[in-house]
Structures are given as structure tokens and as C-alpha cells.
Scaffold this motif. Structure first.
Motif, PDB file in Angstrom:
ATOM      1  N   ARG A 185     -37.973  18.142 -48.106  1.00 24.93           N
ATOM      2  CA  ARG A 185     -38.063  18.071 -46.638  1.00 24.93           C
ATOM      3  C   ARG A 185     -37.007  18.956 -45.984  1.00 24.93           C
ATOM      4  O   ARG A 185     -37.266  19.606 -44.969  1.00 24.93           O
ATOM      5  CB  ARG A 185     -37.906  16.636 -46.154  1.00 24.93           C
ATOM      6  N   GLU A 189     -38.187  22.548 -46.340  1.00 22.55           N
ATOM      7  CA  GLU A 189     -39.309  22.797 -45.437  1.00 22.55           C
ATOM      8  C   GLU A 189     -38.840  22.865 -43.989  1.00 22.55           C
ATOM      9  O   GLU A 189     -39.287  23.716 -43.219  1.00 22.55           O
ATOM     10  CB  GLU A 189     -40.366  21.698 -45.600  1.00 22.55           C
ATOM     11  N   SER A 190     -37.922  21.980 -43.599  1.00 22.48           N
ATOM     12  CA  SER A 190     -37.383  21.985 -42.244  1.00 22.48           C
ATOM     13  C   SER A 190     -36.677  23.301 -41.944  1.00 22.48           C
ATOM     14  O   SER A 190     -36.850  23.882 -40.866  1.00 22.48           O
ATOM     15  CB  SER A 190     -36.412  20.816 -42.074  1.00 22.48           C
ATOM     16  N   LEU A 247     -39.244  26.146 -41.617  1.00 19.82           N
ATOM     17  CA  LEU A 247     -40.000  26.109 -40.363  1.00 19.82           C
ATOM     18  C   LEU A 247     -39.115  26.266 -39.132  1.00 19.82           C
ATOM     19  O   LEU A 247     -39.614  26.351 -38.014  1.00 19.82           O
ATOM     20  CB  LEU A 247     -40.783  24.792 -40.274  1.00 19.82           C
ATOM     21  N   GLU A 270     -37.066  24.050 -37.877  1.00 17.05           N
ATOM     22  CA  GLU A 270     -36.960  22.823 -37.089  1.00 17.05           C
ATOM     23  C   GLU A 270     -35.500  22.549 -36.760  1.00 17.05           C
ATOM     24  O   GLU A 270     -34.596  22.925 -37.503  1.00 17.05           O
ATOM     25  CB  GLU A 270     -37.576  21.648 -37.864  1.00 17.05           C
ATOM     26  N   GLY A 271     -35.247  21.889 -35.661  1.00 15.69           N
ATOM     27  CA  GLY A 271     -33.901  21.729 -35.148  1.00 15.69           C
ATOM     28  C   GLY A 271     -33.117  20.552 -35.683  1.00 15.69           C
ATOM     29  O   GLY A 271     -32.229  20.063 -35.007  1.00 15.69           O
ATOM     30  N   TYR A 272     -33.417  20.074 -36.884  1.00 16.10           N
ATOM     31  CA  TYR A 272     -32.656  18.967 -37.434  1.00 16.10           C
ATOM     32  C   TYR A 272     -31.266  19.435 -37.840  1.00 16.10           C
ATOM     33  O   TYR A 272     -31.112  20.489 -38.431  1.00 16.10           O
ATOM     34  CB  TYR A 272     -33.366  18.357 -38.657  1.00 16.10           C
ATOM     35  N   GLU A 315     -31.737  12.268 -39.364  1.00 12.57           N
ATOM     36  CA  GLU A 315     -32.820  12.620 -38.440  1.00 12.57           C
ATOM     37  C   GLU A 315     -34.071  13.031 -39.208  1.00 12.57           C
ATOM     38  O   GLU A 315     -35.188  12.744 -38.797  1.00 12.57           O
ATOM     39  CB  GLU A 315     -32.397  13.792 -37.544  1.00 12.57           C
ATOM     40  N   LEU A 316     -33.891  13.675 -40.304  1.00 15.43           N
ATOM     41  CA  LEU A 316     -34.995  14.188 -41.099  1.00 15.43           C
ATOM     42  C   LEU A 316     -35.689  13.096 -41.894  1.00 15.43           C
ATOM     43  O   LEU A 316     -36.907  13.109 -42.057  1.00 15.43           O
ATOM     44  CB  LEU A 316     -34.474  15.263 -42.055  1.00 15.43           C
TER      45      LEU A 316
END
Length: 112
Positions: free
Chosen positions: A93, A96-97, A100, A102-104, A109-110
Motif C-alpha cells: 500500500r 502504491e500510494s 500514485l 497520494e498525499g498520505y 492514515e494509509l
């Protein structure tokens, strides 16, 4: 931490590369592409998988948090390949985050 990051950024060249999939289904190779480093991820010996990750991840907040968890579990003087004590699914994850964009910025949070 800086010493560990410098040590991990020194890698060799290879023709095999996979950022999101573990190397276990393929024949294992000890050679790592330039700009990448190997990581063993898992909570125990039975669930540990080997990943080849881009060294640029060393500066991402999620990966830094993983490095801190590793240091807490194994100390800063680990020998051999870096080990990260998290579930393989969580590590995937994170990858992948990052891929992509993503702002984590925290693992919590993830996971939630």
C-alpha cells in the motif's frame, strides 16, 4: 539515520527490476539495479518477502516512518539487507500510494 540512508543508496546494476511485486516468484538474484536497494518486508520468517525499491523513496515521509520502525525493531546497525517489520500488504500500500502520488504522510492514515 543519515548513515543508514547513505549505506542503502549504494547499489549495483541489474537487468531485473520490480517495484511493486516481490521477487519470490522469479529466480532470486542478488544483483540490484542502480538507484535501487533490496528490502525484506514481513512480521516473521514465514511471511517475509523481498522487494527491490527505488532509492528515491528514502526521502518520502511514509518510507521514513518505515525506516524508523525498522530501527526501533532491529537497531541502526543492521547487517545485510534492510528488514522492515510490517505486513507485506501494508508495504505494498505504501508503494502504491507513493506511485500514485497520494498525499498520505503517515502510515496510520494509509492503514485506516
Amino acid at each position: 539515520m543519515k548513515k543508514l540512508m547513505r549505506k542503502l543508496s549504494k547499489v549495483t546494476h541489474s537487468t531485473q527490476y520490480s517495484i511493486l511485486l516481490p521477487n519470490s516468484p522469479k529466480p532470486r538474484s542478488d544483483i540490484v539495479p542502480a538507484g535501487h536497494f533490496p528490502v525484506y518486508v514481513g512480521l516473521d520468517q514465514d511471511t517475509t518477502e523481498r522487494f527491490i525499491v527505488n532509492a528515491e523513496l528514502l526521502h518520502h515521509p511514509l518510507f521514513i516512518e518505515l525506516l524508523h520502525r525498522s530501527a526501533q525493531e532491529y537497531g541502526y546497525d543492521q547487517r545485510g539487507v534492510l528488514r522492515i517489520p510490517v505486513n507485506v500488504v501494508v508495504f505494498e500500500r505504501v508503494l502504491e500510494s507513493v506511485k500514485l502520488g497520494e498525499g498520505y504522510s503517515r502510515l496510520d492514515e494509509l492503514i485506516d
